[in-house]
Scaffold this motif. Structure first.
Motif, PDB file in Angstrom:
ATOM      1  N   GLY A  38       0.812  -1.204   0.000  1.00 21.66           N
ATOM      2  CA  GLY A  38       0.000   0.000   0.000  1.00 21.66           C
ATOM      3  C   GLY A  38       0.849   1.260   0.000  1.00 21.66           C
ATOM      4  N   GLU A  39       1.973   1.226   0.711  1.00 22.70           N
ATOM      5  CA  GLU A  39       2.841   2.401   0.726  1.00 22.70           C
ATOM      6  C   GLU A  39       3.537   2.614  -0.612  1.00 22.70           C
ATOM      7  OE1 GLU A  39       6.586   4.453   3.072  1.00 22.70           O
ATOM      8  OE2 GLU A  39       5.497   2.819   4.052  1.00 22.70           O
ATOM      9  N   VAL A  40       3.839   1.547  -1.321  1.00 19.71           N
ATOM     10  CA  VAL A  40       4.422   1.717  -2.659  1.00 19.71           C
ATOM     11  C   VAL A  40       3.466   2.508  -3.541  1.00 19.71           C
ATOM     12  CG1 VAL A  40       5.234   0.545  -4.732  1.00 19.71           C
ATOM     13  CG2 VAL A  40       5.811  -0.384  -2.488  1.00 19.71           C
ATOM     14  N   THR A  41       2.184   2.161  -3.474  1.00 17.64           N
ATOM     15  CA  THR A  41       1.184   2.900  -4.257  1.00 17.64           C
ATOM     16  C   THR A  41       1.061   4.339  -3.762  1.00 17.64           C
ATOM     17  OG1 THR A  41      -0.057   0.862  -4.675  1.00 17.64           O
ATOM     18  CG2 THR A  41      -1.234   2.949  -4.955  1.00 17.64           C
ATOM     19  N   TYR A  42       0.930   4.491  -2.447  1.00 17.36           N
ATOM     20  CA  TYR A  42       0.783   5.815  -1.831  1.00 17.36           C
ATOM     21  C   TYR A  42       2.001   6.691  -2.104  1.00 17.36           C
ATOM     22  CZ  TYR A  42       0.820   9.025   2.255  1.00 17.36           C
ATOM     23  OH  TYR A  42       0.897  10.105   3.081  1.00 17.36           O
ATOM     24  N   GLY A  43       3.193   6.147  -1.849  1.00 19.19           N
ATOM     25  CA  GLY A  43       4.405   6.924  -2.046  1.00 19.19           C
ATOM     26  C   GLY A  43       4.670   7.245  -3.509  1.00 19.19           C
ATOM     27  N   GLY A  44       4.396   6.289  -4.374  1.00 19.81           N
ATOM     28  CA  GLY A  44       4.619   6.525  -5.792  1.00 19.81           C
ATOM     29  C   GLY A  44       3.741   7.617  -6.359  1.00 19.81           C
ATOM     30  N   GLU A  45       2.541   7.753  -5.805  1.00 19.93           N
ATOM     31  CA  GLU A  45       1.613   8.757  -6.322  1.00 19.93           C
ATOM     32  C   GLU A  45       2.123  10.184  -6.156  1.00 19.93           C
ATOM     33  OE1 GLU A  45      -1.318   8.804  -8.136  1.00 19.93           O
ATOM     34  OE2 GLU A  45      -0.587   6.774  -8.503  1.00 19.93           O
ATOM     35  N   PHE A  46       2.971  10.428  -5.162  1.00 16.17           N
ATOM     36  CA  PHE A  46       3.556  11.772  -5.029  1.00 16.17           C
ATOM     37  C   PHE A  46       4.403  12.101  -6.255  1.00 16.17           C
ATOM     38  CE2 PHE A  46       2.907  10.844  -0.423  1.00 16.17           C
ATOM     39  CZ  PHE A  46       2.090  11.922  -0.135  1.00 16.17           C
ATOM     40  N   LEU A  47       5.088  11.096  -6.782  1.00 11.76           N
ATOM     41  CA  LEU A  47       5.910  11.319  -7.967  1.00 11.76           C
ATOM     42  C   LEU A  47       5.039  11.612  -9.181  1.00 11.76           C
ATOM     43  CD1 LEU A  47       8.552   8.478  -7.519  1.00 11.76           C
ATOM     44  CD2 LEU A  47       8.731  10.864  -6.822  1.00 11.76           C
ATOM     45  N   ARG A  48       3.970  10.839  -9.338  1.00 16.97           N
ATOM     46  CA  ARG A  48       3.103  11.071 -10.486  1.00 16.97           C
ATOM     47  C   ARG A  48       2.410  12.426 -10.377  1.00 16.97           C
ATOM     48  NH1 ARG A  48      -1.646   7.192 -12.915  1.00 16.97           N
ATOM     49  NH2 ARG A  48      -2.384   7.165 -10.758  1.00 16.97           N
ATOM     50  N   TRP A  49       1.921  12.748  -9.170  1.00 21.11           N
ATOM     51  CA  TRP A  49       1.211  14.017  -8.983  1.00 21.11           C
ATOM     52  C   TRP A  49       2.111  15.206  -9.310  1.00 21.11           C
ATOM     53  CZ3 TRP A  49      -3.677  15.672  -7.856  1.00 21.11           C
ATOM     54  CH2 TRP A  49      -3.818  17.006  -7.480  1.00 21.11           C
ATOM     55  N   THR A 100       9.238  10.476  -0.925  1.00 24.59           N
ATOM     56  CA  THR A 100       8.690  10.955  -2.196  1.00 24.59           C
ATOM     57  C   THR A 100       7.863  12.218  -2.026  1.00 24.59           C
ATOM     58  OG1 THR A 100       6.811   9.431  -1.954  1.00 24.59           O
ATOM     59  CG2 THR A 100       8.690   8.681  -3.289  1.00 24.59           C
ATOM     60  N   ARG A 101       7.180  12.367  -0.876  1.00 23.02           N
ATOM     61  CA  ARG A 101       6.350  13.557  -0.695  1.00 23.02           C
ATOM     62  C   ARG A 101       7.193  14.804  -0.482  1.00 23.02           C
ATOM     63  NH1 ARG A 101       2.928  13.282   4.850  1.00 23.02           N
ATOM     64  NH2 ARG A 101       1.965  15.078   3.839  1.00 23.02           N
ATOM     65  N   LYS A 102       8.473  14.644  -0.124  1.00 27.99           N
ATOM     66  CA  LYS A 102       9.372  15.782   0.017  1.00 27.99           C
ATOM     67  C   LYS A 102      10.226  15.976  -1.232  1.00 27.99           C
ATOM     68  CE  LYS A 102       9.721  15.179   5.063  1.00 27.99           C
ATOM     69  NZ  LYS A 102       8.896  16.346   5.420  1.00 27.99           N
ATOM     70  N   ILE A 103      10.734  14.894  -1.771  1.00 25.54           N
ATOM     71  CA  ILE A 103      11.623  14.981  -2.923  1.00 25.54           C
ATOM     72  C   ILE A 103      10.871  15.434  -4.163  1.00 25.54           C
ATOM     73  CG2 ILE A 103      13.090  13.646  -4.484  1.00 25.54           C
ATOM     74  CD1 ILE A 103      13.710  11.811  -2.068  1.00 25.54           C
ATOM     75  N   ALA A 104       9.688  14.876  -4.399  1.00 28.30           N
ATOM     76  CA  ALA A 104       8.966  15.162  -5.647  1.00 28.30           C
ATOM     77  C   ALA A 104       8.663  16.643  -5.838  1.00 28.30           C
ATOM     78  CB  ALA A 104       7.686  14.323  -5.716  1.00 28.30           C
ATOM     79  N   PRO A 105       8.076  17.348  -4.849  1.00 28.87           N
ATOM     80  CA  PRO A 105       7.808  18.769  -5.073  1.00 28.87           C
ATOM     81  C   PRO A 105       9.076  19.594  -5.200  1.00 28.87           C
ATOM     82  CG  PRO A 105       7.264  18.149  -2.817  1.00 28.87           C
ATOM     83  CD  PRO A 105       7.515  16.882  -3.571  1.00 28.87           C
ATOM     84  N   ALA A 106      10.131  19.213  -4.482  1.00 27.04           N
ATOM     85  CA  ALA A 106      11.388  19.949  -4.593  1.00 27.04           C
ATOM     86  C   ALA A 106      11.958  19.827  -6.007  1.00 27.04           C
ATOM     87  CB  ALA A 106      12.396  19.438  -3.561  1.00 27.04           C
ATOM     88  N   LEU A 107      11.993  18.612  -6.523  1.00 27.23           N
ATOM     89  CA  LEU A 107      12.517  18.418  -7.873  1.00 27.23           C
ATOM     90  C   LEU A 107      11.626  19.087  -8.909  1.00 27.23           C
ATOM     91  CD1 LEU A 107      13.776  14.714  -7.833  1.00 27.23           C
ATOM     92  CD2 LEU A 107      14.957  16.808  -7.152  1.00 27.23           C
ATOM     93  N   ALA A 108      10.322  19.005  -8.719  1.00 28.84           N
ATOM     94  CA  ALA A 108       9.397  19.642  -9.665  1.00 28.84           C
ATOM     95  C   ALA A 108       9.617  21.139  -9.722  1.00 28.84           C
ATOM     96  CB  ALA A 108       7.952  19.336  -9.265  1.00 28.84           C
TER      97      ALA A 108
END
Length: 269
Positions: A109-120, A166-174
């Motif tokens: 479940g966390e793989v799905t949850y965490g991965g979604e931050f990257l897609r979003w 992912t919830r921290k890295i994704a927005p920073a990289l974006a």
């Protein structure tokens, strides 16, 4: 079915700086344990203050080019990282269960949850808009643009080793920011594997570093005093958050804090 020993043997276990593994200063290491039985899973590099400086060197050097990278390219890298995590979801799930202890179903479940931050945030990267409006006096126009803050330090907790990264890295990289991540000492393996995923997705050298350590304060305190660090994001206890906010105040660092605490509970037969 994934073999546990094969998975552990394939993991990066050194510091991750400049899209490659490097030993910690002095070659020190610490052990990561399986909470289910207390056995050692692997030993990982134990970052020292000098390693924090090296990671900031890499982040500061990469920042101008990363900020200038097109939003579409940043979006594509995040999207590829999401796809790679999904392709290796069984590895991530098993690894989280091994080092953190949650049931395998919860790890999936966390793989799905965490991965979604990257897609979003791959989709948000191309929608970073400004504003153009009339001034309050009516005799001019106001133009608002958004620029990357710059090198960011992320400190993540043990309980969601993938999703809190992912919830921290994704927005920073974006947004065009480089990042240094200090994962929890109990669960650094998932974050190191995530760093490898970003390399495979095409993230340039120096944009993301991961520094496992057994002494968080010794590693991060000098980083707060480094003028190149521009923001800190932390998820963890209110007590530690207060300390970090005090350290951030000296240079008026931007901060994002998600603070919690410990609650009592009763376990019946």
């Amino acid at each position: 079915m994934i073999d546990t020993q094969t998975l552990l043997a394939s993991l990066p276990t050194d510091l991750w700086i400049g899209c490659k593994q490097i030993p910690a200063t002095g070659g020190s290491t610490f052990s990561v344990h399986n909470p289910a039985d207390g056995k050692v899973l692997v030993d990982v590099a134990d970052a020292r203050p000098e390693d924090g400086r090296i990671a900031l060197d890499a982040a500061a050097a990469a920042q101008p080019d990363w900020a200038a990278t097109s939003a579409r390219e940043r979006s594509d890298i995040l999207r590829r990282a999401w796809e790679l995590i999904n392709q290796r979801r069984n590895e991530f799930a098993l690894l989280m269960t091994l080092e953190m202890g949650k049931p395998l179903a919860e790890s999936h479940g966390e793989v799905t949850y965490g991965g979604e931050f990257l897609r979003w945030f791959s989709e948000e990267a191309v929608r970073i808009n400004g504003r153009y409006t009339q001034s309050p006096t009516g005799n001019g126009r106001i133009l608002v643009t958004k620029e990357p803050v710059g090198p960011t330090l992320a400190i993540t907790p043990w309980n969601f080793p993938l999703a809190m990264g992912t919830r921290k890295i994704a927005p920073a990289l974006a947004a065009g920011c480089t990042m240094v991540v200090k994962p929890a000492a109990e669960t650094p393996l998932t974050m190191l594997l995530l760093a490898e995923i970003f390399r495979d997705a095409g993230l340039p050298d120096g944009v993301l570093s991961v520094l496992p350590t057994s002494d968080s304060a010794a590693l991060t305190t000098p980083m707060f005093d480094d003028s190149r660090l521009r923001k800190v994001t932390f998820t963890g206890s209110t007590g530690v958050g207060k300390v970090l906010l005090k350290q951030a105040a000296d240079r008026v660092l931007r901060t994002s804090m998600e603070l919690g605490g410990n609650a009592p509970f009763v376990v019946f037969d």
